[in-house]
Design a protein around this motif. Structure first.
Motif: not given
Length: 130
Positions: A2-13
């Motif tokens: 379904a349409a939507g957010i597949h993934h989120l990638e967060f950069w962290v220090s």
């Protein structure tokens, strides 16, 4: 899919600093830890990628990400977790007038990204194509 957010990638220090923070948060929210740097629900993945030396800069873009809570109890548990972890809580848990029963806690992750956990029992998403 379904349409939507597949993934989120967060950069962290610093992954060793961020990972315990997100493990505690996602455990409370019912996400599954896939490996040492990613978490998932049935419809979205979340990845942490270490980028040493990077710092938070004010830019145009995403202001915050809001995660759904299954109930008000979870929002309060997240608020308690954040305070015990020494996180920067911006506000909450408190009710907002976005929709009836909307309960939120807004906070910053270890790198300063603004996040929210909300329980919105009376919120309805618009149907696609409307």
């Amino acid at each position: 899919m379904a349409a939507g957010i597949h993934h989120l990638e967060f950069w962290v220090s610093d992954l060793s600093r961020s990972l315990p923070f997100y493990q505690g948060l996602f455990n409370l929210l019912g996400w599954t830890q896939l490996n040492h740097f990613s978490f998932a629900t049935a419809s979205c993945d979340f990845y942490l990628v270490e980028k040493p030396g990077l710092s938070k800069e004010p830019t145009a873009g995403v202001r915050h990400v809001c995660f759904n809570a299954d109930d008000a109890k979870t929002v309060h548990a997240v608020g308690t977790y954040l305070r015990e972890a020494g996180a920067h809580v911006i506000r909450g848990p408190l009710e907002m007038d976005y929709s009836e029963g909307y309960l939120t806690v807004d906070f910053r992750d270890p790198d300063g990204n603004v996040l929210e956990v909300a329980y919105a029992p009376n919120h309805a998403f618009a149907a696609a194509g409307q």
